[in-house]
Each structure stands twice: as structure tokens, then as C-alpha cells.
Scaffold this active site. Structure first.
Site, PDB file in Angstrom:
ATOM      1  N   ARG A  80      36.634  39.612  49.562  1.00 16.62           N
ATOM      2  CA  ARG A  80      37.420  39.589  50.793  1.00 16.62           C
ATOM      3  C   ARG A  80      37.197  40.807  51.680  1.00 16.62           C
ATOM      4  O   ARG A  80      37.441  40.744  52.880  1.00 16.62           O
ATOM      5  CB  ARG A  80      38.885  39.379  50.459  1.00 16.62           C
ATOM      6  N   GLU A 117      42.918  42.728  33.462  1.00 20.20           N
ATOM      7  CA  GLU A 117      44.033  42.426  32.581  1.00 20.20           C
ATOM      8  C   GLU A 117      43.556  41.806  31.266  1.00 20.20           C
ATOM      9  O   GLU A 117      44.056  42.128  30.200  1.00 20.20           O
ATOM     10  CB  GLU A 117      45.014  41.483  33.287  1.00 20.20           C
TER      11      GLU A 117
END
Length: 194
Positions: A80, A117
């Protein structure tokens, strides 16, 4: 997708209250995507709206964490950061460098791994993309834990450059991503709960 009001205007206030509120009104929230407990924030409607895109680019320009004379190049983090990084670079007469996911650039490249994560990932930059001593502003859509931005900064330094600052559209509150980026000034246009 729903629109909600849990978004806090930070440096976006530089474009004025009416425009800041308009931009925020375009950001969608999708609870439970991509998994339960996560709220996906969709800023793509901002890019699809001519006024929203103009506000976004003016916001980034007005809220730079450093003066435009203090950086030479804009680097965008995949993917992005590629959407508004080149436009921001053009606005200030600078070049743009892409920091890509591993395996997307031809060799030779510098590679930096970072923890996620559930696992790890790597980003890369072409070895000749940054000149020694070049001052780089890193841009991306989101700062969460800071792992991707830290890896991008490490790549800039491996290439001989200097990280002049970081500029983000969104910040997730409570994840302390700034702690990994303490060496350079940071700006964030809006914030929201993680």
C-alpha cells in the site's frame, strides 16, 4: 462494511476539520476480517474518491515529519505504500524506491527478515536503489507493531542510506509500533483502536 467514528484525527488536522472529517468518512471497517477479533480498515474508497484522494495527498504533504528539503527520496513499503508514495515523491520533486516482499525483485538485493504474529516475513530492496548518504522518507498505510517499517529502515541503512523520517496514514493504538522506529521523526494522519 460499515463506517464508524472510532477513528481519531491526528496530523490530518493540517488539511482542516471539514476535509479531515470527509476523508475519515470514506474509510470502511469490516469486523471479523480476515479473522475473528480483527477489524479490517479499508482506505481504498479514499483513493476511489477524487476529493478523498486529494485530501489524502495534501494531508501527507502538510503533515510530513520533516521538511521536504531534509529528504532526497521516498521509499514505499509493499504494497500500500506504493499507492501514494510515488504521488508524494512527485509532489516534492523526489524519486521513489519500492521496498518489496521477498522474491519480487531481480538480484542483487538486500534482504531483511522480521517477525509476524505467526511466523516471519522478509522484504527486499535493489542494491543500487539507494545512494550512499541518501536521506529517505519511508511511507506506508499502517503502523501497527512496527516490524515492517523497522525492516524497511534496516534495508535503507544496509544500502548506505539514512532514514530521515516515517509517514503513515493510519496507526493502530496500543501496539507500540513507534518504539521500533525511535531514530527518526514520525507522522501519522489518523489513529484507531487495534
Amino acid at each position: 462494511m460499515t463506517r464508524n467514528s472510532d477513528i481519531t484525527i491526528k496530523a490530518l488536522q493540517a488539511v482542516g476539520e471539514e476535509d479531515a472529517e470527509y476523508l475519515v468518512s470514506l474509510i470502511g471497517s469490516t469486523p471479523g476480517f480476515p479473522k475473528d477479533g480483527i477489524i479490517f480498515r479499508d482506505f481504498m474508497p479514499v483513493l476511489a474518491d477524487a476529493r478523498g484522494l486529494d485530501i489524502l495527498l495534501r494531508g501527507f504533504a502538510a503533515a510530513l515529519p520533516i521538511d521536504p528539503s531534509d529528504f532526497d527520496t521516498v521509499a514505499g513499503l509493499e504494497s500500500r505504500g506504493f499507492l501514494f508514495g510515488p504521488a508524494l515523491a512527485s509532489r516534492f520533486g523526489k524519486g521513489f524506491v519500492a521496498i518489496r516482499k521477498a522474491g519480487k525483485l531481480p538480484p542483487p538485493v538486500f534482504t531483511e527478515s522480521y517477525d509476524l504474529e505467526y511466523g516471519s516475513a522478509s522484504v527486499e530492496i535493489e542494491q543500487n536503489a539507494i545512494h550512499p548518504g541518501e536521506r529517505v522518507l519511508i511511507v506506508d498505510d499502517l503502523i501497527a507493531t512496527g516490524g515492517t517499517a523497522r525492516a524497511g529502515a534496516d534495508l535503507i541503512e544496509k544500502a548506505g542510506g539514512h532514514v530521515a523520517g516515517f509517514s503513515f496514514l493510519m496507526e493502530l493504538d496500543g501496539l507500540n509500533g513507534y518504539a521500533k522506529l525511535s531514530e527518526a521523526p514520525i507522522s501519522t494522519l489518523i489513529a484507531m483502536p487495534a
